[in-house]
Design an enzyme around this catalytic site. Structure first.
Site, mmCIF file in Angstrom:
data_model
loop_
_atom_site.group_PDB
_atom_site.id
_atom_site.type_symbol
_atom_site.label_atom_id
_atom_site.label_comp_id
_atom_site.label_asym_id
_atom_site.label_seq_id
_atom_site.Cartn_x
_atom_site.Cartn_y
_atom_site.Cartn_z
ATOM 1 N N ASP A 202 -19.990 20.558 5.287
ATOM 2 C CA ASP A 202 -19.455 19.219 5.056
ATOM 3 C C ASP A 202 -18.419 18.860 6.118
ATOM 4 O OD1 ASP A 202 -19.216 16.955 3.071
ATOM 5 O OD2 ASP A 202 -17.128 17.584 3.146
ATOM 6 N N GLU A 250 -23.986 38.711 9.940
ATOM 7 C CA GLU A 250 -23.861 39.960 9.159
ATOM 8 C C GLU A 250 -25.032 40.105 8.188
ATOM 9 O OE1 GLU A 250 -20.119 39.764 7.048
ATOM 10 O OE2 GLU A 250 -19.017 39.276 8.878
HETATM 11 C C1 NOJ Z 1 -19.286 14.113 3.394
HETATM 12 C C2 NOJ Z 1 -20.036 14.113 2.104
HETATM 13 O O1 NOJ Z 1 -21.403 13.941 2.364
HETATM 14 C C3 NOJ Z 1 -19.449 13.011 1.281
HETATM 15 O O2 NOJ Z 1 -20.211 12.751 0.132
HETATM 16 C C4 NOJ Z 1 -18.026 13.353 0.966
HETATM 17 O O3 NOJ Z 1 -17.430 12.283 0.276
HETATM 18 C C5 NOJ Z 1 -17.208 13.627 2.234
HETATM 19 N N1 NOJ Z 1 -17.919 14.447 3.164
HETATM 20 C C6 NOJ Z 1 -15.926 14.316 1.912
HETATM 21 O O4 NOJ Z 1 -16.156 15.642 1.487
#
Ligand code: NOJ
Ligand code: CA
Length: 543
Positions: A202, A250
């Site tokens: 993310d 790993e």
């Molecule tokens: C990207 C994610 O896809 C989204 O849904 C989220 O709100 C933001 N990152 C923050 O984590």
């Protein structure tokens, strides 16, 4: 048998927005056992890997992207035993699972952040990003968060401010701190040990900030704003991503079991995208191409250029193409003209799935699910399972499985309503109809998996003599060629394909077409319907 290339190259990864995929216990919220019960459907579609959105304990300020425990499953989504069962059942079907790993921030309810707030002297204080405000008051910089509002929140006990690129409930981790790096590496090991084949990472762009904390020269700019140099894609990112790759290594056991990083690697340019793979290819194997996914117009010349440029710049990497996900629009709605949406959906699918590289499919895309209309989104109720309204919910409606209660998603009340017009648009009906969009996706995925040119063949740039037509070729090492012609226009046309390898044609066999066409007798006169697609194998090139 050992493969010649890692499994994650030239494959299809299906994104499951878990909350909306399949509910197993009638609480209206999709869960891990629900997903397990649908694995056969995904296998039949041809899906080879699944990215599951966050299912960890979370106060749900941002539906799981605010994690309060990285090593457990939230009760609403199941248990760790459910995860283990899902891994087993997916493996039995030859499918792999990717865990969504939220690197940039935790929840403000995570014990690490609570401890950090407890005292400026606490050893975990510096796991987060703290600054003093200027003497005349206000936050340390004028930066805005990605979701609007200031990127700083005041912590009254210490009088300091903490930084959050996203919501105030999502405090940024301080990735300079070795303790953070070690703890997050252990989180990765936890899921890899439990059978994850890798991670969707993310918000990788936002891990570091400019240490000089400059002010934003234009804090009032309106979205969608470009990434800013002071808080995104900083050079320090590379070290973190190399460390994560080393953690994955790993667990690697040959190409068939290589662990993979799929990155939400937001970039504004292809040059920045190339950097996300790492100079030595030792960072993110699959950074998503957001340049491609941010142009929501039926614009053949734009996509022609973008595809050719992407393939040229990433010729030795695996490009990742997609349009839809849980953060923006569904492609069926965004590109649809209200009349030809299904035909256009076939075209956008052929474009993402037949390019060289790995493609993402967002749940429901394969049956042409659309966004929840604005009025229905505005009327959708709030409650314990939907604590706050979010415009992105338009693309998160329950999966439409069959004609049963709530489209087979849940026997209870779904956390978010289905579009009123979902009607007979569901998986069961489309599986029964060989001409459906579901079968079109299945055929494209089969070509991507099995056809010698369309599986791993190199990109062969082509030119069409009609500006509405996008064209590209794929060519395998033994010279087998496939041509992909996409008419983005609402007029039928006859197109001449230019730039073919010497000696190609003049006739061609049809591998797949929408609507069906007869085998073209001349490659300088291929008939295409409005929004038509033709995937061709020139005569004599089939080994
Ligand atoms: C990207 C994610 O896809 C989204 O849904 C989220 O709100 C933001 N990152 C923050 O984590
Ligand atoms: Ca449930």
């Amino acid at each position: 048998m050992t493969s010649a290339a890692p499994w994650w190259q030239d494959t299809v990864i299906y994104q499951v927005y878990l909350r909306s995929f399949q509910d197993s216990n009638g609480d209206g919220i999709g869960d891990l056992p629900g997903l397990a019960s649908r694995l056969d459907d995904l296998r039949d579609l041809g899906v080879q890997a699944i990215w599951i959105t966050p299912f960890f304990p979370s106060p749900n300020a941002d539906f799981g992207y605010d994690v309060s425990d990285y090593c457990d499953v939230a009760p609403e989504y199941g248990t760790l035993a459910d995860w283990d069962a899902l891994v087993r059942q997916a493996r039995q079907r030859g499918m792999r699972l990717l865990v969504d790993f939220v690197l940039n921030h935790t929840s403000d309810q995570h014990p690490w952040f609570r401890e950090a707030c407890s005292s400026p002297q606490h050893p975990r204080r510096d796991w987060y990003v703290w600054r003093d405000g200027p003497p005349d008051g206000g936050p340390p910089t004028n930066w805005r968060s990605v979701f609007g509002g200031p990127a700083w929140t005041h912590e009254p006990r210490s009088g300091q401010w903490y930084y959050h690129a996203f919501l105030p409930q999502q405090p940024d981790l301080n990735w300079h701190h070795p303790g953070v790096r070690a703890a997050m590496a252990d989180v990765a090991r936890f899921w890899l040990r439990r059978g994850a084949s890798g991670f969707r990472l993310d918000a990788t762009a936002f891990l570091f900030e400019d240490p000089d904390w400059p002010d934003d020269p234009d804090p009032d700019r309106q979205p969608p704003w470009p990434l800013q140099p002071f808080n995104s894609n900083r050079p320090e990112n590379h070290g973190v991503l190399r460390e994560l790759r080393a953690v994955l290594a790993e667990f690697d056991a040959g190409f068939d079991d290589e662990r993979v990083l799929l990155g939400e690697s937001t970039t504004d340019t292809l040059t920045e995208l190339r950097a996300a793979y790492g100079e030595q290819g030792d960072e993110i194997q699959l950074p998503m191409n957001f340049v491609y996914a941010r142009h929501w117009q039926r614009d053949a010349p734009f996509f022609q250029r973008l595809i050719d440029d992407t393939q040229a710049l990433l010729h030795d990497r695996t490009p990742v193409s997609f349009f839809s996900n849980h953060d923006h629009w569904r492609q069926w709605s965004a590109f649809g003209d209200g009349v030809h949406n299904d035909a256009i959906a076939r075209l956008t699918a052929a474009m993402t799935l037949l390019q060289r590289g790995t493609a993402l499919v967002y749940y429901g895309e394969e049956i042409g699910m659309g966004d929840l209309p604005d009025a229905e989104l505005a009327a959708a109720p709030l409650g314990p399972s939907r604590p706050r309204a979010d415009p992105r919910d338009r693309a998160r409606t329950p999966m439409q499985w069959d004609a049963g209660t709530h489209a087979g998603f849940s026997l209870g009340t779904p956390w978010l309503p289905l579009p009123r017009t979902w009607g007979d648009r569901h998986v069961a009906a489309q599986r029964a109809d060989p001409h459906s969009l579901w079968h079109w996706y299945r055929a494209l995925i089969a070509l991507k998996r099995d056809d010698p040119a369309l599986h791993a063949g190199a990109h062969w740039p082509l030119h069409a003599d009609q500006s509405s037509v996008l064209a590209f070729g794929r060519r395998s090492a033994d010279g087998t060629l496939a041509l992909v012609l996409l008419n983005w226009g609402e007029q039928a046309c006859e197109v001449a394909v230019q730039g073919l390898p010497a000696g190609t044609g003049p006739t061609a066999e049809v591998l797949l077409a929408s609507p069906p066409i007869a085998a073209p007798q001349r490659l300088d006169r291929v008939p295409l319907s409005p929004f038509g697609v033709a995937v061709l194998r020139p005569q004599g090139m089939n080994a």
